[in-house]
Design a protein around this motif. Structure first.
Motif, short mmCIF file in Angstrom:
data_model
loop_
_atom_site.label_atom_id
_atom_site.label_comp_id
_atom_site.label_asym_id
_atom_site.label_seq_id
_atom_site.Cartn_x
_atom_site.Cartn_y
_atom_site.Cartn_z
N LEU A 35 0.88 -1.16 0.00
CA LEU A 35 0.00 0.00 0.00
C LEU A 35 0.92 1.21 0.00
O LEU A 35 1.66 1.44 0.95
CB LEU A 35 -0.90 0.01 1.24
CG LEU A 35 -1.75 1.25 1.43
CD1 LEU A 35 -2.79 1.37 0.31
CD2 LEU A 35 -2.42 1.25 2.79
N CYS A 36 0.89 1.97 -1.08
CA CYS A 36 1.75 3.14 -1.25
C CYS A 36 0.87 4.39 -1.29
O CYS A 36 -0.06 4.47 -2.10
CB CYS A 36 2.53 3.00 -2.55
SG CYS A 36 3.49 4.47 -2.98
N PRO A 37 1.15 5.38 -0.45
CA PRO A 37 0.32 6.58 -0.47
C PRO A 37 0.38 7.34 -1.78
O PRO A 37 -0.60 7.99 -2.17
CB PRO A 37 0.87 7.42 0.69
CG PRO A 37 2.23 6.88 0.96
CD PRO A 37 2.22 5.45 0.53
N ALA A 38 1.48 7.24 -2.50
CA ALA A 38 1.60 7.94 -3.78
C ALA A 38 0.92 7.18 -4.91
O ALA A 38 0.16 7.74 -5.69
CB ALA A 38 3.07 8.18 -4.11
N CYS A 39 1.17 5.89 -5.00
CA CYS A 39 0.68 5.08 -6.13
C CYS A 39 -0.77 4.63 -5.97
O CYS A 39 -1.45 4.41 -6.97
CB CYS A 39 1.56 3.85 -6.33
SG CYS A 39 3.27 4.24 -6.73
N ASP A 40 -1.22 4.46 -4.75
CA ASP A 40 -2.52 3.84 -4.52
C ASP A 40 -3.61 4.80 -4.05
O ASP A 40 -4.71 4.36 -3.72
CB ASP A 40 -2.38 2.71 -3.48
CG ASP A 40 -1.52 1.59 -3.99
OD1 ASP A 40 -1.64 1.25 -5.18
OD2 ASP A 40 -0.72 1.05 -3.20
N ALA A 41 -3.34 6.08 -4.04
CA ALA A 41 -4.31 7.04 -3.50
C ALA A 41 -5.68 6.94 -4.15
O ALA A 41 -6.70 7.17 -3.51
CB ALA A 41 -3.76 8.46 -3.62
N ARG A 42 -5.73 6.56 -5.41
CA ARG A 42 -7.02 6.49 -6.12
C ARG A 42 -7.53 5.05 -6.25
O ARG A 42 -8.56 4.82 -6.88
CB ARG A 42 -6.89 7.12 -7.49
CG ARG A 42 -6.67 8.62 -7.39
CD ARG A 42 -6.87 9.29 -8.74
NE ARG A 42 -6.84 10.72 -8.58
CZ ARG A 42 -5.95 11.52 -9.12
NH1 ARG A 42 -5.00 11.02 -9.88
NH2 ARG A 42 -5.99 12.81 -8.91
N ALA A 43 -6.82 4.10 -5.70
CA ALA A 43 -7.24 2.69 -5.78
C ALA A 43 -8.45 2.46 -4.87
O ALA A 43 -8.58 3.11 -3.82
CB ALA A 43 -6.10 1.77 -5.37
N PRO A 44 -9.33 1.55 -5.26
CA PRO A 44 -10.52 1.27 -4.43
C PRO A 44 -10.14 0.89 -3.00
O PRO A 44 -9.31 0.02 -2.77
CB PRO A 44 -11.19 0.09 -5.14
CG PRO A 44 -10.68 0.15 -6.54
CD PRO A 44 -9.29 0.72 -6.45
N GLY A 45 -10.71 1.59 -2.05
CA GLY A 45 -10.50 1.29 -0.64
C GLY A 45 -9.19 1.78 -0.07
O GLY A 45 -8.98 1.69 1.14
N ALA A 46 -8.31 2.30 -0.90
CA ALA A 46 -6.98 2.68 -0.41
C ALA A 46 -6.97 4.01 0.33
O ALA A 46 -6.27 4.15 1.33
CB ALA A 46 -5.98 2.72 -1.56
#
Length: 99
Positions: A35-46
């Protein structure tokens, strides 16, 4: 560390995934994801889980809110399909001296 951006990851987890082999049988496995705050900010549930880490700092598997957010995120994680040709291609690059 995030393997995508090399930034700091908040969490590493093993999630189930699988594929169908050549004979049509199902192959089940687990894969590590971050879980990466930069890469996953728009991922579902992230986003909610990223916010939880920014507020609380550390994970606690006894915290019901954390567990709920973790499960929500993990069920939305997509593991890329297995590329059965990747090992052969990597070996060829190694043999040529490209790796």
């Amino acid at each position: 560390m995030c393997p995508r951006c090399r930034g700091e990851a908040l969490l590493w987890a093993r999630v189930p995934y699988g594929w169908t082999n050549r004979e049509g049988g199902r192959v089940e496995g687990r894969s590590g994801v971050v879980l990466c705050p930069a890469c996953d900010a728009r991922a579902p549930g992230a986003a909610a889980l990223i916010t939880w880490f920014h507020v609380h700092g550390r994970a606690d598997d006894e915290d019901e809110e954390f567990v709920r957010l973790l499960v929500r995120w993990a069920t939305g994680v997509s593991v890329p399909p297995l590329d059965e040709h990747a090992p052969e291609a990597e070996n060829e690059r190694w043999q040529r001296g490209d790796l």
